[in-house]
Design a protein around this motif. Structure first.
Motif, PDB file in Angstrom:
ATOM      1  N   GLY A   1     -10.488   4.998   6.420  1.00  0.00           N
ATOM      2  CA  GLY A   1     -11.571   5.660   5.710  1.00  0.00           C
ATOM      3  C   GLY A   1     -12.015   6.983   6.280  1.00  0.00           C
ATOM      4  O   GLY A   1     -13.171   7.394   6.064  1.00  0.00           O
ATOM      5  N   VAL A   2     -11.135   7.708   6.962  1.00  0.00           N
ATOM      6  CA  VAL A   2     -11.519   9.005   7.532  1.00  0.00           C
ATOM      7  C   VAL A   2     -11.924   9.990   6.434  1.00  0.00           C
ATOM      8  O   VAL A   2     -12.914  10.720   6.565  1.00  0.00           O
ATOM      9  CB  VAL A   2     -10.380   9.583   8.395  1.00  0.00           C
ATOM     10  CG1 VAL A   2     -10.674  11.029   8.777  1.00  0.00           C
ATOM     11  CG2 VAL A   2     -10.193   8.749   9.654  1.00  0.00           C
ATOM     12  N   VAL A   3     -11.175  10.017   5.332  1.00  0.00           N
ATOM     13  CA  VAL A   3     -11.494  10.947   4.243  1.00  0.00           C
ATOM     14  C   VAL A   3     -12.866  10.625   3.663  1.00  0.00           C
ATOM     15  O   VAL A   3     -13.661  11.537   3.378  1.00  0.00           O
ATOM     16  CB  VAL A   3     -10.400  10.902   3.160  1.00  0.00           C
ATOM     17  CG1 VAL A   3     -10.837  11.670   1.915  1.00  0.00           C
ATOM     18  CG2 VAL A   3      -9.103  11.475   3.708  1.00  0.00           C
ATOM     19  N   ASP A   4     -13.182   9.356   3.503  1.00  0.00           N
ATOM     20  CA  ASP A   4     -14.481   8.936   2.977  1.00  0.00           C
ATOM     21  C   ASP A   4     -15.611   9.379   3.911  1.00  0.00           C
ATOM     22  O   ASP A   4     -16.645   9.879   3.448  1.00  0.00           O
ATOM     23  CB  ASP A   4     -14.531   7.418   2.817  1.00  0.00           C
ATOM     24  CG  ASP A   4     -13.373   6.864   2.025  1.00  0.00           C
ATOM     25  OD1 ASP A   4     -13.585   6.389   0.903  1.00  0.00           O
ATOM     26  OD2 ASP A   4     -12.231   6.914   2.525  1.00  0.00           O
ATOM     27  N   ALA A   5     -15.403   9.192   5.225  1.00  0.00           N
ATOM     28  CA  ALA A   5     -16.434   9.562   6.192  1.00  0.00           C
ATOM     29  C   ALA A   5     -16.677  11.066   6.202  1.00  0.00           C
ATOM     30  O   ALA A   5     -17.817  11.522   6.320  1.00  0.00           O
ATOM     31  CB  ALA A   5     -16.040   9.074   7.586  1.00  0.00           C
TER      32      ALA A   5
ATOM     33  N   GLN B   1     -10.047   5.732   1.259  1.00  0.00           N
ATOM     34  CA  GLN B   1      -9.627   4.414   1.732  1.00  0.00           C
ATOM     35  C   GLN B   1      -9.129   3.558   0.571  1.00  0.00           C
ATOM     36  O   GLN B   1      -8.092   2.893   0.683  1.00  0.00           O
ATOM     37  CB  GLN B   1     -10.792   3.738   2.433  1.00  0.00           C
ATOM     38  CG  GLN B   1     -10.458   2.402   3.082  1.00  0.00           C
ATOM     39  CD  GLN B   1     -11.652   1.835   3.822  1.00  0.00           C
ATOM     40  OE1 GLN B   1     -12.768   1.776   3.293  1.00  0.00           O
ATOM     41  NE2 GLN B   1     -11.438   1.431   5.064  1.00  0.00           N
ATOM     42  N   ALA B   2      -9.824   3.605  -0.559  1.00  0.00           N
ATOM     43  CA  ALA B   2      -9.412   2.805  -1.712  1.00  0.00           C
ATOM     44  C   ALA B   2      -8.075   3.278  -2.252  1.00  0.00           C
ATOM     45  O   ALA B   2      -7.179   2.467  -2.542  1.00  0.00           O
ATOM     46  CB  ALA B   2     -10.475   2.869  -2.802  1.00  0.00           C
ATOM     47  N   ALA B   3      -7.899   4.608  -2.380  1.00  0.00           N
ATOM     48  CA  ALA B   3      -6.658   5.138  -2.942  1.00  0.00           C
ATOM     49  C   ALA B   3      -5.474   4.961  -2.002  1.00  0.00           C
ATOM     50  O   ALA B   3      -4.328   4.845  -2.458  1.00  0.00           O
ATOM     51  CB  ALA B   3      -6.837   6.612  -3.292  1.00  0.00           C
ATOM     52  N   SER B   4      -5.731   4.907  -0.700  1.00  0.00           N
ATOM     53  CA  SER B   4      -4.629   4.742   0.252  1.00  0.00           C
ATOM     54  C   SER B   4      -4.018   3.351   0.185  1.00  0.00           C
ATOM     55  O   SER B   4      -2.980   3.095   0.800  1.00  0.00           O
ATOM     56  CB  SER B   4      -5.105   5.039   1.674  1.00  0.00           C
ATOM     57  OG  SER B   4      -5.974   4.031   2.150  1.00  0.00           O
ATOM     58  N   ARG B   5      -4.634   2.464  -0.594  1.00  0.00           N
ATOM     59  CA  ARG B   5      -4.057   1.131  -0.790  1.00  0.00           C
ATOM     60  C   ARG B   5      -2.678   1.220  -1.444  1.00  0.00           C
ATOM     61  O   ARG B   5      -1.878   0.294  -1.348  1.00  0.00           O
ATOM     62  CB  ARG B   5      -4.995   0.292  -1.654  1.00  0.00           C
ATOM     63  CG  ARG B   5      -4.655  -1.181  -1.686  1.00  0.00           C
ATOM     64  CD  ARG B   5      -5.652  -1.961  -2.530  1.00  0.00           C
ATOM     65  NE  ARG B   5      -5.375  -3.393  -2.452  1.00  0.00           N
ATOM     66  CZ  ARG B   5      -6.004  -4.321  -3.190  1.00  0.00           C
ATOM     67  NH1 ARG B   5      -6.964  -3.945  -4.033  1.00  0.00           N
ATOM     68  NH2 ARG B   5      -5.695  -5.598  -3.063  1.00  0.00           N
TER      69      ARG B   5
ATOM     70  N   PRO C   1      -9.187   8.180  -7.833  1.00  0.00           N
ATOM     71  CA  PRO C   1      -8.330   9.363  -7.921  1.00  0.00           C
ATOM     72  C   PRO C   1      -7.631   9.637  -6.605  1.00  0.00           C
ATOM     73  O   PRO C   1      -8.231   9.520  -5.529  1.00  0.00           O
ATOM     74  CB  PRO C   1      -9.316  10.477  -8.273  1.00  0.00           C
ATOM     75  CG  PRO C   1     -10.474   9.788  -8.891  1.00  0.00           C
ATOM     76  CD  PRO C   1     -10.577   8.456  -8.215  1.00  0.00           C
ATOM     77  N   PHE C   2      -6.346   9.999  -6.689  1.00  0.00           N
ATOM     78  CA  PHE C   2      -5.524  10.188  -5.501  1.00  0.00           C
ATOM     79  C   PHE C   2      -5.405  11.679  -5.206  1.00  0.00           C
ATOM     80  O   PHE C   2      -4.805  12.430  -5.970  1.00  0.00           O
ATOM     81  CB  PHE C   2      -4.134   9.578  -5.712  1.00  0.00           C
ATOM     82  CG  PHE C   2      -3.291   9.566  -4.467  1.00  0.00           C
ATOM     83  CD1 PHE C   2      -3.118   8.397  -3.731  1.00  0.00           C
ATOM     84  CD2 PHE C   2      -2.668  10.726  -4.009  1.00  0.00           C
ATOM     85  CE1 PHE C   2      -2.361   8.393  -2.575  1.00  0.00           C
ATOM     86  CE2 PHE C   2      -1.908  10.724  -2.858  1.00  0.00           C
ATOM     87  CZ  PHE C   2      -1.742   9.552  -2.134  1.00  0.00           C
ATOM     88  N   ARG C   3      -5.968  12.111  -4.089  1.00  0.00           N
ATOM     89  CA  ARG C   3      -5.826  13.487  -3.618  1.00  0.00           C
ATOM     90  C   ARG C   3      -5.133  13.482  -2.270  1.00  0.00           C
ATOM     91  O   ARG C   3      -5.405  12.624  -1.434  1.00  0.00           O
ATOM     92  CB  ARG C   3      -7.199  14.159  -3.492  1.00  0.00           C
ATOM     93  CG  ARG C   3      -7.894  14.389  -4.825  1.00  0.00           C
ATOM     94  CD  ARG C   3      -9.257  15.021  -4.651  1.00  0.00           C
ATOM     95  NE  ARG C   3      -9.867  15.343  -5.946  1.00  0.00           N
ATOM     96  CZ  ARG C   3     -11.084  15.850  -6.098  1.00  0.00           C
ATOM     97  NH1 ARG C   3     -11.833  16.092  -5.036  1.00  0.00           N
ATOM     98  NH2 ARG C   3     -11.546  16.120  -7.307  1.00  0.00           N
TER      99      ARG C   3
END
Length: 415
Positions: free
Chosen positions: A74-78, A91-95, A254-256
């Motif tokens: 979750g680094v991107v989320d943080a 974190q969700a999209a990295s699944r 969405p995946f970025r």
């Protein structure tokens, strides 16, 4: 710009090399000795909150996340919670990478071509399924395994051994899928979740030994570009990349970042072997040296949802990467082997993948230690230069494959 790159391997060294040559100021954590020649190494705890706080404290313009484990954490989320643009999926999209069972189910939901497969959360069910299938068959650990965790089982006994290994872990899950034949190719898309730009296609060589034999590794060498036909490229865009991005958006994640499609060019057309949620390693060491435009700007634009694919420009040259791996890899690699690096010429780069400094001496500190890259007007010359450079590296007991590029008839010779 001021850029923070998170990671410490060959992929991150290649990302930093691309950013630094455009004149950006680059920070990195945890870094490695090669990276330290191009970027300021910053000491930090490696959890998501600490890394996001570091980005704020250093007032960086964009964060580029390298390894998949940081994305899953979750680094991107943080970073987003603190208003810092970060390049990579949430974190969700990295699944899409972190859970192979979920990823396969996603492909089915959105009509993305892939192998026939089944996912199991229990050993008995997996063993029963394997017993009803013919070999060869592919056994995958559904969790993150750093590019490994895959067994191509040629006998029932090999398949059962692989499954027992996976289910020796708590809360394990396995994906069992049909073996696909054809050439493998990696296609990477830089994306803001809607628009995307493809890198030149590349081909990794995953097993430790020549002839595509031995255990799977994180990758032992890459050629770029792979000679992908226009028809196959268009199929990949229309049937793989575009529907994946649309599907992720439709499902509320969405995946970025970098959508990495590992593909098999089967007799029935391109099919997805697996998705990764970041730059491949060692694909990054082959692809990014060919990038002529500004990687940091592309990453910032993608993070902000404003990527212009027309601005992403690559050279028409070819590149080749030869991995020098430690003795014992992919099992227990020998660490602390002294390394002596030669001088490099134009179009030659030695990326540090697993190195350390000990009492002023450069040493091995991982499985894949160095990624030796060469760029040339054609692939044969790039391979010749990369092998010649690799042979000048002082690294006792180093493992390398001598057949990189051989699947398409490329050969390391001067032209």
């Amino acid at each position: 710009m001021k850029v923070l790159v998170i990671g410490g391997g060959g992929r991150e060294h290649a990302v930093i090399h691309a950013c630094a040559r455009q004149g950006h100021t680059v920070l990195c954590t945890p870094g490695n000795p090669g990276i330290a020649e191009l970027a300021r190494i910053v000491d930090s705890d490696q959890d998501a909150e600490s890394l996001a706080q570091l980005a704020v404290r250093e007032t960086v313009d964009v964060v580029i996340v390298g390894p998949e484990a940081y994305l899953a954490a979750g680094v991107v989320d943080a970073c987003a919670a603190r208003g810092v643009p970060a390049f990579g999926p949430t974190q969700a999209a990295s699944r899409l990478e972190g859970d192979k069972g979920w990823s396969k189910a996603f492909m089915l939901r959105h009509g993305i071509p892939t192998a026939q497969h089944a996912t199991f959360d229990d050993l008995d069910g997996a063993l029963a399924h394997v017993g009803s299938q013919s070999t060869p068959i592919v056994i995958k650990d559904a969790a993150l395994r750093a590019g490994k965790g895959v067994t191509i089982a040629h006998t029932q006994a090999e398949a059962e051994t692989a499954l027992r290994d996976i289910f020796s872990e708590v809360d394990a899950s396995a994906v069992i899928e049909d073996f696909m034949t054809g050439q493998e190719v990696s296609v990477l898309a830089l994306t803001d979740g809607e628009r995307f730009a493809l890198t030149p296609p590349s081909q990794d060589h995953k097993t430790i030994y020549a002839g595509d034999t031995g255990p799977m590794t994180g990758g032992m060498g890459v050629i770029c570009p792979f000679p992908l036909s226009d028809a196959d490229l268009e199929t990949i865009k229309e049937r793989v990349i575009a529907p994946t991005l649309a599907g992720m958006a439709a499902e509320g994640m969405p995946f970025r970042g970098v959508l990495y499609a590992g593909l098999m060019l089967t007799p029935d057309g391109p099919k997805v072997v697996e998705f990764n949620a970041r730059f491949g390693d060692p694909e990054a060491e082959a692809v990014l040296p060919l990038l002529q435009s500004d990687l940091a700007q592309h990453c910032l634009d993608a993070a902000n949802g404003t990527l212009d694919p027309q601005t992403v420009q690559f050279s028409d040259d070819a590149s080749a990467v030869i991995i020098l791996a430690a003795p014992g890899y992919p099992g227990d690699p020998v660490r602390g082997v002294p390394l002596k690096l030669p001088d490099v010429g134009d179009g030659e780069i030695i990326f540090h993948a697993g190195t350390r400094m000990e009492s002023g001496e450069l040493q091995s500190n991982g499985g894949r230690v160095l990624a030796v890259t060469a760029i040339a007007p054609n692939l044969n010359t790039a391979l010749a230069r990369a092998y010649a450079l690799a042979d000048r590296v002082g690294f006792a007991g180093a493992q390398l494959r001598r057949d990189i590029g051989g699947r398409i008839g490329a050969r390391a010779e001067d032209t």
